[in-house]
Design a protein around this motif. Structure first.
Motif, short mmCIF file in Angstrom:
data_model
loop_
_atom_site.label_atom_id
_atom_site.label_comp_id
_atom_site.label_asym_id
_atom_site.label_seq_id
_atom_site.Cartn_x
_atom_site.Cartn_y
_atom_site.Cartn_z
N PRO A 207 86.56 22.95 36.81
CA PRO A 207 85.58 23.83 37.86
C PRO A 207 84.89 23.05 38.28
N ASN A 208 84.33 21.73 37.61
CA ASN A 208 83.27 21.17 37.60
C ASN A 208 84.01 19.32 38.70
N ALA A 209 84.62 19.28 38.26
CA ALA A 209 85.49 17.72 38.33
C ALA A 209 86.51 18.28 39.88
N CYS A 210 85.55 18.46 40.93
CA CYS A 210 86.07 18.74 42.31
C CYS A 210 85.18 18.74 43.18
N THR A 211 85.16 17.84 44.14
CA THR A 211 84.15 17.47 45.51
C THR A 211 83.60 18.57 45.95
N LEU A 212 84.05 19.57 46.05
CA LEU A 212 84.21 21.09 47.11
C LEU A 212 84.71 20.30 48.32
N ASN A 213 85.51 19.43 48.56
CA ASN A 213 85.10 18.76 50.24
C ASN A 213 86.13 20.01 50.86
N PRO B 107 87.94 26.43 47.27
CA PRO B 107 86.89 25.84 46.73
C PRO B 107 85.27 26.46 46.23
N ASP B 108 85.53 27.88 47.41
CA ASP B 108 84.77 28.80 46.39
C ASP B 108 84.97 29.39 44.90
N MET B 109 85.67 29.64 45.11
CA MET B 109 86.38 30.26 43.58
C MET B 109 85.93 28.89 42.30
N LEU B 110 85.86 27.83 42.61
CA LEU B 110 85.55 26.72 41.62
C LEU B 110 84.29 26.44 41.72
N ARG B 111 83.09 26.93 42.82
CA ARG B 111 81.55 27.69 42.73
C ARG B 111 81.26 28.41 41.60
N SER B 112 82.36 29.52 42.29
CA SER B 112 81.65 30.67 41.66
C SER B 112 82.00 30.96 39.55
N ALA C 92 78.94 29.05 38.73
CA ALA C 92 78.15 29.77 38.24
C ALA C 92 78.37 31.11 37.31
N ARG C 93 79.54 30.76 36.90
CA ARG C 93 80.39 32.04 35.80
C ARG C 93 79.35 31.01 34.40
N GLN C 94 79.84 29.32 34.53
CA GLN C 94 79.52 29.19 33.49
C GLN C 94 78.24 28.45 32.59
N HIS C 95 77.43 28.71 34.10
CA HIS C 95 76.00 28.39 33.74
C HIS C 95 75.35 29.81 33.55
N GLN C 96 75.69 31.12 33.81
CA GLN C 96 75.37 32.59 33.45
C GLN C 96 75.69 32.73 31.98
N ALA C 97 77.28 32.50 31.66
CA ALA C 97 77.25 32.44 29.74
C ALA C 97 76.55 30.93 29.29
N GLY C 98 76.08 30.38 29.95
CA GLY C 98 75.05 29.59 28.88
C GLY C 98 76.27 28.28 28.20
N LEU C 99 77.31 27.58 28.98
CA LEU C 99 77.67 26.87 28.94
C LEU C 99 77.73 25.14 29.33
N ALA D 252 71.43 23.02 43.30
CA ALA D 252 71.49 23.65 42.33
C ALA D 252 73.00 25.06 42.93
N PHE D 253 72.91 25.13 43.34
CA PHE D 253 74.18 26.49 44.25
C PHE D 253 75.54 25.59 43.74
N ASN D 254 76.02 24.12 43.75
CA ASN D 254 77.02 23.25 43.49
C ASN D 254 77.08 23.33 41.44
N SER D 255 75.77 23.08 41.44
CA SER D 255 75.90 23.86 39.72
C SER D 255 75.73 24.93 38.99
N GLY D 256 76.39 26.13 40.21
CA GLY D 256 76.13 26.98 39.21
C GLY D 256 74.66 27.70 38.87
N ASP D 257 73.95 26.88 39.47
CA ASP D 257 72.61 27.37 39.38
C ASP D 257 72.29 28.25 40.19
N ASP D 258 72.38 29.70 40.46
CA ASP D 258 72.89 30.61 41.99
C ASP D 258 70.68 31.38 42.27
N ALA D 259 70.27 31.39 40.74
CA ALA D 259 68.96 31.76 40.47
C ALA D 259 68.43 30.94 40.84
N THR D 260 68.21 29.83 41.56
CA THR D 260 67.02 28.23 41.52
C THR D 260 67.44 28.43 42.68
#
Lengths: 469, 259, 218
Positions: free
Chosen positions: A358-364, A378-383, A386-393, B53-61
């Motif tokens: 999901p990160n290897a994407c320019t969201l173009n 793109p929205d789903m890749l971004r989401s 966010a799930r990776q971030h929440q999961a501490g990945l 931050a948004f594109n890195s998945g950090d929604d809180a920031t």
């Protein structure tokens, strides 16, 4: 195939170092983009058709149980046997059990991504059934021992020169020309007898028609019908999301699928199958089995990935993806490459081993723009990020960097002073050359391109200086 | 076209990247907005829209920064930014952040609705026609992705540039294809980004144009940096610099002594 | 029944909630395609025959077309075609009474289809103006392989069988009803592949050449 998405970065390095791959990808994606653009421009009703297609899929997903039950009843009434599988293992167990019961030694197969997804090749091999891939591209990669690199054109990574070399080595009567037409002729010679002698024919389905119990295949080569007609048994493996209410609904997709995939108004062969051969029929199989596969689809139905179930596997997203065009399908290390694969692969495996996808994407946004069923890729890749971030990945570096930057950005006065200082340092570092070739902490940028020399003072500093005057 | 007795109050959002790397774009924007009849202010408490931050998945920031942007800018008639990417972040993506927070969601919707990318704002809202701008050169145009696909910025810059004396435009093959910048993408996957921007730079050079124009500093910096590394003479400017007659200074990645 | 089936339906119900009644669903489904003309290519001002020929002979579909007044002219046209492309005077003929009963003269006819059959002749059940497609329904007198094994496929199309759009084909075969033939083959030109470098090549696995004989009065 074995999923190797965790090695995405290593795959990328290898792919970018391969000049032949670049040639192959360039030749193909350029042609496919041009053809699609032309045929869409000629289709004045495209926008309305695309919207209708999205709505039909959403409607079908909203009433999935209703339509699946209807399909099952009608398919059984047509004489087909319907099987259900939750997992790839359940699906391949059903297939190999049928092969065993039939005493099958060989199976012809027409390419289907679902088949790749459940690992049908490996399962047949383990069951001692010879597998004969009949789609030209699948034939090429079967001979080469490669996994597919594209969902419509699995041999996209090969140049015709490489195919010529492969056929010379593997075909009984290879052509002595490297011309593409001669290579196609060579494959025709090689495969023709095999079609007629197989015990089992295995296909996927592009659509399931609920109100008739039909399955639909779409090909340009005619290999689906040559695969599913001569053997005494026809097995279909198909994902449950392929269902549409009726033949008329399917028509909306037939018009979009070929246009999006290959830039054609319709594919050469569109076939609706209803059960096995009828009494007195001149040809056709004695039995027909349909294996309906879930494999995480019902899970996706209940969450943010639901729109992904609209996907009709046209491949337009990957044909138009700058990342795919640069690195090719193998880099993704999964059955489904490109943008749709970067959504499906995490959904069908796990977030961690597929972290890069999901990160290897320019969201173009180009993938969403060309998608015939308007999937917000793109929205789903971004989401997923966010799930990776929440999961501490997310990596410690990224998290730390974001934390410091976020802390500063919430303190405008401090932020202004910090950026002012940083830009001043950068300006000094530039030695007034206009461009910066190397800069501490910016190696990933400056390895490949220059940084500009900043002006004397940030915008806010200059603006405030001017306002004070 | 605005028909009002008092000029619209515009809060100018300079964006973090223009603030740091290319203030000239900010000043050109102010000049154009004023020429178009706006009453422009630059709020001091602005930093970044939160997109990294948004594109890195950090929604809180992202949510924290979005609240800051809303607080700072909600009093204006319009918010205008010299970037399709940042404008689209506020206009098209802020909505996802406050789905569970009705109070903020309402403030967010109000702000999103009045946030504009500058070129489309000048043309579509202010019906602005540049007066007396000139540029001696042949330029080609790159359509940055967020502006193009999220905000429909395509015809407006071309129409505005059509009024610039001495400027000739030539088409760019793949003008609507990503340049490989992608925000943090370019440093997370530098080799992939490089492969994409190499291709873009080759296409820009193939046009024979002496100037590349666009509407997003991130993309322009990526392409200018690559062109510069390739030793290309192509000059890269933001469209507002040309429209405001402020493209007389050094192009992006070109030395100031050329002045 | 099977546990997998139950589990899948259970999972769908968890995601989707309780099912709605069938009539509501059917009405909603029909509404989605209630105005098909806004969803498909229009060709007003062009009749079915003209459109069919234009599409069938297009660069993409690559068929050739000749015209006959009645079926009785078909054997002569087939003989001409065989001469023109340099093939011997033998054909695999679809075992359909209308074709069998014709006077094939010097052309030798057989009803089996060989793995390397040079040429087959069949009657299409329908044709589609929108796309230039011909349509075959499988049956005792309509083997599927006749459409796929030969190198040349000569297809007889009655002008009255040409339908305007793909949807009209489905209406004809009784979409939505059980007991359809095993195969409904919609064939648009010749077998092709773009699998090597996206270059379009003809004669991948099926026919490389298609000739259509349009019969005014079938």
């Amino acid at each position: 195939m074995k999923q190797t998405s965790e090695h995405f970065k290593a795959h990328v390095t290898a792919a970018l170092a391969d000049p032949t791959l670049k040639i192959a990808l360039n030749r193909t994606t350029t042609l496919l983009r041009e053809r699609r653009a032309q045929v869409i421009a000629d289709f004045g009703e495209y926008a309305a058709a695309r919207e209708a297609a999205q709505k039909i899929k959403d409607h079908t997903l909203d009433n999935l149980a209703h339509y699946l039950a209807m399909f099952e009843a009608n398919a059984v009434a047509s004489g087909a046997q319907v099987h259900w599988a939750r997992t790839p293992k359940e699906a391949t167990d059903i297939v190999t059990a049928i092969c065993k019961a039939e005493g099958a030694r060989s199976a012809t197969r027409v390419k289907s991504m679902l088949g790749e997804e459940i690992g049908i090749g490996e399962a047949l091999a383990a069951a001692g059934v010879e597998r004969i891939e009949t789609d030209l591209a699948e034939h090429i990669i079967q001979l080469a021992g490669d996994p597919p690199s594209h969902i419509v054109m699995p041999a996209m990574h090969k140049t015709h020169e490489q195919v010529a070399e492969l056929f010379r080595e593997k075909h009984a009567q290879p052509s002595n020309s490297d011309e593409i037409a001669a290579l196609v002729e060579s494959a025709r010679r090689e495969l023709r007898p095999k079609f007629l002698n197989a015990d089992i024919g295995i296909s996927g389905a592009n659509f399931l028609i609920a109100d008739t119990g039909s399955i639909v295949t779409v090909t340009n080569e005619g290999n689906a019908e040559l695969t599913t007609t001569p053997p005494k048994t026809h097995i279909v493996t198909v994902g449950i999301e392929k269902i549409v209410p009726s033949m008329a609904h399917a028509t909306v997709f037939l018009r979009l699928l070929s246009r999006a995939a290959i830039g054609a108004e319709i594919t050469q062969y569109t076939t609706f199958y209803n059960g096995p051969k009828r009494a007195g029929d001149a040809d056709g199989p004695e039995t027909m089995h349909i294996v309906l596969v879930d494999n995480h689809r019902t899970e996706m139905l209940g969450q943010f990935l639901r729109p992904m179930l609209r996907c009709i596997r046209c491949g337009a997203c990957m044909n138009h993806c700058p990342v795919y065009a640069a690195v090719g399908g193998h880099a993704y290390g999964a059955v489904y490459p490109g943008p749709m694969g970067s959504v499906l692969t995490p959904a069908m495996s796990d977030l961690k081993s597929t972290k890069d996808l999901p990160n290897a994407c320019t969201l173009n946004g180009r993938c969403n723009e060309v998608c015939p069923v308007n999937i917000p890729l793109p929205d789903m890749l971004r989401s997923l990020r966010a799930r990776q971030h929440q999961a501490g990945l997310t990596s410690g570096m990224t998290r730390g960097g974001l934390a410091v930057w976020g802390w500063l950005a919430r303190r405008p006065g401090l932020y202004r002073r910090a950026t002012g200082l940083a830009m001043f340092a950068m300006r000094v570092w530039s030695m007034n050359r206009g461009r910066i070739r190397r800069f501490p902490m910016a190696g990933n940028w400056t390895r490949h391109r220059d940084l500009p020399q900043p002006e004397l003072g940030t915008f806010m500093q200059q603006y405030n200086r001017r306002s004070r005057k | 076209m605005q028909h009002r007795s008092t000029p619209p109050r515009v809060g100018f959002f300079v964006t973090c990247i223009v603030d740091a790397m290319r203030p000239n774009i900010g000043f050109a924007s102010l000049k154009l907005l004023e020429a178009a009849g706006c009453d422009v202010e630059v709020p001091q408490a602005q930093t970044c829209c939160g997109q990294p931050a948004f594109n890195s998945g950090d929604d809180a920031t992202t949510r924290d920064l979005a609240r800051q942007v809303i607080e700072v800018f909600e009093g204006y008639d319009y918010v205008v930014a010299p970037s399709g990417s940042c404008a689209s972040m506020i206009r098209s993506h802020y909505g996802e952040l406050f789905a569970d927070d009705p109070a903020w969601a309402e403030r967010q919707r109000a702000l999103s609705a009045k946030t504009w990318e500058i070129l489309s704002f000048l043309r579509d809202v202010m019906d602005y026609h540049p007066q007396g701008a000139s540029y001696d050169g042949v330029a080609t145009y790159h359509d940055s992705c967020s502006g193009l696909r999220d905000l429909g910025v395509h015809d407006q810059p071309r129409a505005l540039l059509g009024d610039v004396a001495g400027l000739r435009m030539v088409p760019l093959q793949g003008n609507d294809e990503c340049c490989g910048f992608g925000g943090t993408f370019c440093v997370k996957y530098p080799s992939v980004s490089n492969a994409i921007v190499e291709d873009k730079a080759a296409k820009i050079e193939a046009t024979g144009a002496d100037t590349l124009l666009g509407g997003d500093m991130g993309c322009l910096m990526n392409m200018a940096g690559k062109l510069s590394r390739r030793g290309s003479d192509v000059k890269v400017y933001h469209t507002v610099e040309v429209l405001a007659g402020m493209a007389d200074g050094p192009a992006i990645c070109k030395p100031e002594k050329m002045r | 029944m099977s546990t997998a089936r139950d589990a899948i339906f259970q999972a769908i119900s968890t995601a989707n909630g309780a099912p709605r009644d069938a009539d509501t669903i059917a009405a909603e489904a029909m509404a989605l395609i209630a105005t098909p003309d806004v969803l498909r290519p229009g060709f007003t001002g062009q009749d079915n025959l003209d459109r069919f020929i234009e599409k069938a002979t297009s660069e993409r579909v690559t068929a050739t077309v000749s015209h006959a007044a009645t079926l009785a002219e078909v054997p002569g046209q087939v003989a001409d075609y065989l001469t023109r492309v340099g093939l011997g005077a033998q054909i695999a003929l679809q075992p359909r009474a209308a074709l069998r009963d014709l006077d094939w003269g010097s052309v030798s006819v057989h009803h089996t289809v060989d793995a390397n059959e040079p040429v087959a002749v069949s009657i299409a059940d329908l044709a589609v103006a929108e796309t230039g497609s011909v349509v075959f329904l499988s049956g005792p007198d309509a083997p599927v392989l006749l459409t796929f094994l030969p190198l040349h496929h000569v297809v007889v199309v009655g002008q009255g069988q040409i339908r305007r759009h793909l949807e009209d084909v489905f209406e004809f075969v009784g979409a939505g009803q059980a007991s359809q033939p095993r195969n409904l083959n919609i064939v648009t030109g010749t077998s092709g592949t773009a699998d090597i470098e996206a270059k379009n090549i003809r004669g991948a696995h099926g026919p490389r050449f298609m000739h259509i004989i349009c019969v005014a009065d079938l």
